[in-house]
Scaffold this motif. Structure first.
Motif, PDB file in Angstrom:
ATOM      1  N   THR A   1      -3.768   4.513  -0.963  1.00 15.31           N
ATOM      2  CA  THR A   1      -4.977   5.010  -0.078  1.00 15.31           C
ATOM      3  C   THR A   1      -4.614   6.631  -0.120  1.00 15.31           C
ATOM      4  O   THR A   1      -3.759   7.330  -0.169  1.00 15.31           O
ATOM      5  CB  THR A   1      -4.599   4.881   1.345  1.00 15.31           C
ATOM      6  OG1 THR A   1      -4.605   3.426   1.497  1.00 15.31           O
ATOM      7  CG2 THR A   1      -5.486   5.395   2.297  1.00 15.31           C
TER       8      THR A   1
ATOM      9  N   ASP B   1       0.332   5.650   0.359  1.00 17.58           N
ATOM     10  CA  ASP B   1      -0.655   6.483   1.009  1.00 17.58           C
ATOM     11  C   ASP B   1      -0.203   7.977   0.268  1.00 17.58           C
ATOM     12  O   ASP B   1       1.010   8.122   0.335  1.00 17.58           O
ATOM     13  CB  ASP B   1      -0.590   7.068   2.531  1.00 17.58           C
ATOM     14  CG  ASP B   1      -1.153   6.005   3.175  1.00 17.58           C
ATOM     15  OD1 ASP B   1      -1.741   5.003   2.724  1.00 17.58           O
ATOM     16  OD2 ASP B   1      -1.156   6.132   4.599  1.00 17.58           O
TER      17      ASP B   1
ATOM     18  N   GLY C   1      -9.655   4.307   0.497  1.00 15.37           N
ATOM     19  CA  GLY C   1      -8.720   3.327   0.184  1.00 15.37           C
ATOM     20  C   GLY C   1      -9.191   2.527  -1.192  1.00 15.37           C
ATOM     21  O   GLY C   1     -10.313   2.060  -1.590  1.00 15.37           O
TER      22      GLY C   1
ATOM     23  N   ASN D   1      -2.240  -1.319  -3.425  1.00 14.65           N
ATOM     24  CA  ASN D   1      -3.422  -0.263  -2.744  1.00 14.65           C
ATOM     25  C   ASN D   1      -2.863   1.047  -2.707  1.00 14.65           C
ATOM     26  O   ASN D   1      -1.623   1.140  -2.742  1.00 14.65           O
ATOM     27  CB  ASN D   1      -3.418  -0.758  -1.239  1.00 14.65           C
ATOM     28  CG  ASN D   1      -3.993  -2.216  -0.821  1.00 14.65           C
ATOM     29  OD1 ASN D   1      -4.402  -2.348   0.114  1.00 14.65           O
ATOM     30  ND2 ASN D   1      -4.634  -2.802  -2.017  1.00 14.65           N
TER      31      ASN D   1
ATOM     32  N   ASN E   1       0.851  -1.213  -0.188  1.00 15.73           N
ATOM     33  CA  ASN E   1       0.011  -0.042   0.053  1.00 15.73           C
ATOM     34  C   ASN E   1       0.757   1.331   0.148  1.00 15.73           C
ATOM     35  O   ASN E   1       1.962   1.239   0.650  1.00 15.73           O
ATOM     36  CB  ASN E   1      -0.758   0.092   1.140  1.00 15.73           C
ATOM     37  CG  ASN E   1      -1.492   1.215   1.286  1.00 15.73           C
ATOM     38  OD1 ASN E   1      -2.650   1.389   0.574  1.00 15.73           O
ATOM     39  ND2 ASN E   1      -1.067   2.289   2.124  1.00 15.73           N
TER      40      ASN E   1
ATOM     41  N   ASN F   1      -9.057  -3.165   7.274  1.00 13.88           N
ATOM     42  CA  ASN F   1      -9.373  -1.665   7.208  1.00 13.88           C
ATOM     43  C   ASN F   1     -11.060  -1.759   6.989  1.00 13.88           C
ATOM     44  O   ASN F   1     -11.820  -1.007   7.354  1.00 13.88           O
ATOM     45  CB  ASN F   1      -8.927  -1.012   5.796  1.00 13.88           C
ATOM     46  CG  ASN F   1      -7.560  -0.728   5.913  1.00 13.88           C
ATOM     47  OD1 ASN F   1      -6.930  -0.242   7.024  1.00 13.88           O
ATOM     48  ND2 ASN F   1      -6.670  -0.660   4.789  1.00 13.88           N
TER      49      ASN F   1
END
Length: 489
Positions: free
Chosen positions: A356, A327, A417, A354, A325, A428
Motif C-alpha cells: 500500500t 505500507d 493499494g 500487498n 501487506n 478495503n
C-alpha cells in the motif's frame, strides 16, 4: 484571511474544498453579499435563466476586484430533486475550480474532484453511460489528468471480481484498537501511547469485548464477509489481551473467508502474538515499514529499525502467513526519488502479496509540519514519486486494486493499494467503494448500512474520544442495533 460568499449556501463547504485545492488555508470565513473584508474574497452567484444555469465567481484582494469566471450548463429535463442538486453542485464547484486554477496557473492531478472515493465515481459513471463516457467526463468535466483517469479505470477493472462476489445482506466487521507502542509524529489518528495509558487500555478492552459480544446479535441475519482489526496497532496489546480479543471475535462471528489483523509496528511483532493470530484464523496481516531509510524512521518517531522490520516480516512468513501487506509512505521529510526507489526495491525483494502506497497526509499547522517545514516536499516532486512507485510496482507484477484520498495530502494525491497474483483485500474494496454494510466497533468506528434498492447509506458513528467511548459503550451498541434493525430477508 480568506472569505467566501455564495448564494448557494447549501454548497458552501463544497466550494471551500475547491479553494483548498489551491490555497493552504484551513478556515474560510462565510461573509454576506455586500461584505468585502481585507484579504482574499470570493463572491459566487448562481442564476437559473430559462433553460440555462449560470454560475459566476468574482475574486477580490483587499477590496479590489482581480478577476472573474463564468460557467454555464443546460437545465436538465425531468430530473428528480436529488439529481438536480447533484448537477447544480457539480457546476458551482467547477466554477470555483476554474477561477482558482486560472489564478494559480496549475492543474491538480485529480482536477476538481475533492471526494475521497474517485474510483466509486468512475464506476458509477461507467455503469450509467459506459467506460468511454466515464473517461471523457473525468478528463473534460472534472479536469482529471490522463494518468489519474487511466489509474481509476484500471482499478475499477481490477475490482470486478470482488464486485461480482457481493451478495445481499453481506456485512464486514471493523474492530479498532487505538493504542500504539509509541505515536508516530505524523499520525492524525486517535491512537494513544500504550505505555502511558495502561489503566485506560484495560477499561477500553473490557468495553470493546462487550461491544463485540453484542454485535453477534446485530449480525445474526447477515453473512459476515470480512473481519478487519486495525488501529493503532493491535499487536501492541499484551498476550492475554490479544488472546481474549481473538477468542471473542471468533465466538461472535465464527470462521470468515477473509480475516485481517494489522501488525503494523515491527517493534510489537513477536512469535507468540503472531502464532495466536494465525491460530485464530487470520488470513492476512500487515507488517509496515513506511520507509527503509533509518534516518527517516528516526525523524518520524517510528521507534524501530529497518532490521526490526525485516525480522518481523521474515517471522510472519516463517509462521506460514501467505498474504502479507506492507505500507510505505511517499513525501516523507528529507526523502527524494532515490530513497523511494531503495524502499520499493527492498520491500519487493521480500515479495509481500500487498503493497500500500500512502502519500503523506499532515496538517500544515501541526507540530510535525512546523518542525519539518524546511524538509517537506513540494507537490510536483511528490506527484513524480507517486508515479515512480506506480510504474515500479506494476513492473513487478502488482496491480492497483483500491484507492482513496484524505485531507491534507501532499499534492492532493492519493493512497493506492497494490496486490500481486490477485491477493486483494476484500475489506478495503468493500469499504472504499461502499459495496457492503460495515459494522464498526471501538472508538471512532463509523458503521454504515447500505440500502441498495434505495441508493442510500445510513451511518452510526461511535464517539472518537477513548474516555467517552468507555463511558458510553451501551449507547454505541444501541446506535448500531437501531441502524441494523428490521432487515428484510
Amino acid at each position: 484571511m480568506f472569505a467566501l460568499y455564495t448564494d448557494t449556501p447549501q454548497f458552501f463547504s463544497d466550494l471551500c474544498d475547491e479553494v483548498r485545492l489551491f490555497e493552504n488555508v484551513k478556515r474560510i470565513e462565510k461573509v454576506g453579499v455586500d461584505e468585502l473584508p481585507d484579504g482574499k474574497v470570493l463572491r459566487h452567484f448562481f442564476l437559473c435563466s430559462g433553460s440555462t444555469w449560470e454560475s459566476s465567481c468574482q475574486y477580490y484582494e483587499d477590496g479590489t476586484k482581480i478577476t472573474e469566471y463564468i460557467d454555464w450548463a443546460d437545465v436538465p429535463e425531468a430530473k428528480d430533486a436529488l439529481t438536480i442538486k447533484k448537477l447544480q453542485k457539480r457546476l458551482v464547484k467547477k466554477t470555483i475550480y476554474g477561477l482558482m486554477k486560472s489564478l494559480a496557473g496549475r492543474r491538480p492531478p485529480w482536477g476538481s474532484l475533492t471526494g475521497i472515493r474517485p474510483t466509486k465515481l468512475f464506476r458509477e459513471l461507467a455503469q450509467q453511460s459506459g467506460v468511454e463516457t466515464a473517461q471523457c467526463m473525468f478528463r473534460d468535466e472534472f479536469d482529471v489528468s490522463d494518468e489519474k483517469t487511466a489509474l481509476a479505470k484500471r482499478i475499477v477493472e481490477n475490482q470486478k471480481m470482488v464486485m461480482d462476489s457481493v451478495a445481499d445482506h453481506d456485512i464486514d466487521i471493523y474492530i479498532g484498537i487505538p493504542f500504539c507502542a509509541s505515536r508516530c509524529k505524523y499520525c492524525s489518528f486517535i491512537s494513544r501511547d500504550i505505555g502511558r495509558v495502561q489503566s485506560m487500555k484495560r477499561d477500553y478492552m473490557e468495553k470493546l469485548l462487550l461491544e463485540i459480544s453484542a454485535a453477534k446479535e446485530i449480525v445474526k441475519d447477515y453473512t459476515v464477509r470480512a473481519v478487519y482489526i486495525g488501529g493503532g496497532t493491535p499487536t501492541s496489546l499484551d498476550a492475554s489481551e490479544l488472546k481474549r480479543l481473538l477468542y471473542t471475535i471468533n465466538t461472535a462471528f465464527g470462521e470468515v473467508e477473509e480475516f485481517t489483523v494489522e501488525a503494523g509496528r515491527p517493534d510489537t511483532v513477536t512469535t507468540e502474538n503472531l502464532q495466536m493470530i494465525k491460530d485464530a484464523g487470520a488470513t492476512r496481516i500487515s507488517v509496515n515499514t513506511q520507509t527503509l531509510k533509518q534516518h527517516t524512521l528516526d525523524l518520524i518517531g517510528r521507534k524501530h529499525s529497518v532490521q526490526d522490520f525485516l525480522d518481523a516480516f521474515a517471522l510472519a512468513r516463517n509462521l506460514g502467513f501467505d498474504n502479507i501487506n506492507t505500507d510505505i509512505i511517499l513525501g516523507l521529510p528529507e526523502e527524494g526519488p532515490e530513497d523511494v526507489q531503495a524502499t520499493l526495491e527492498g520491500v519487493c525483494e521480500l515479495a509481500p502479496e500487498n503493497v500500500t502506497v500512502h502519500t503523506l497526509a499532515i496538517k500544515n499547522s501541526s507540530e510535525f509540519a512546523l518542525e519539518q517545514k524546511d524538509s517537506m516536499k513540494d507537490a510536483k516532486l511528490v506527484e513524480s514519486m507517486v508515479e515512480q512507485a506506480e510504474a515500479f510496482l506494476i513492473g513487478e507484477g502488482y496491480e492497483p486494486y483500491y484507492l482513496y484520498r484524505q485531507k491534507y495530502m501532499s499534492g492532493n494525491l492519493e493512497n493506492t493499494g497494490y496486490a500481486k497474483n490477485g491477493a486483494i483485500c476484500r475489506y478495503n474494496i468493500d469499504n472504499m467503494e461502499e459495496l457492503t454494510s460495515i459494522l464498526a466497533l471501538g472508538a471512532g468506528g463509523i458503521s454504515k448500512r447500505i440500502f441498495d434498492s434505495e441508493k442510500r447509506i445510513e451511518r452510526a458513528a461511535n464517539v472518537k474520544d477513548i474516555e467517552h467511548y468507555i463511558q458510553r459503550t451501551d449507547e454505541m451498541i444501541m446506535r448500531k442495533k437501531e441502524l441494523f434493525a428490521e432487515i428484510s430477508l
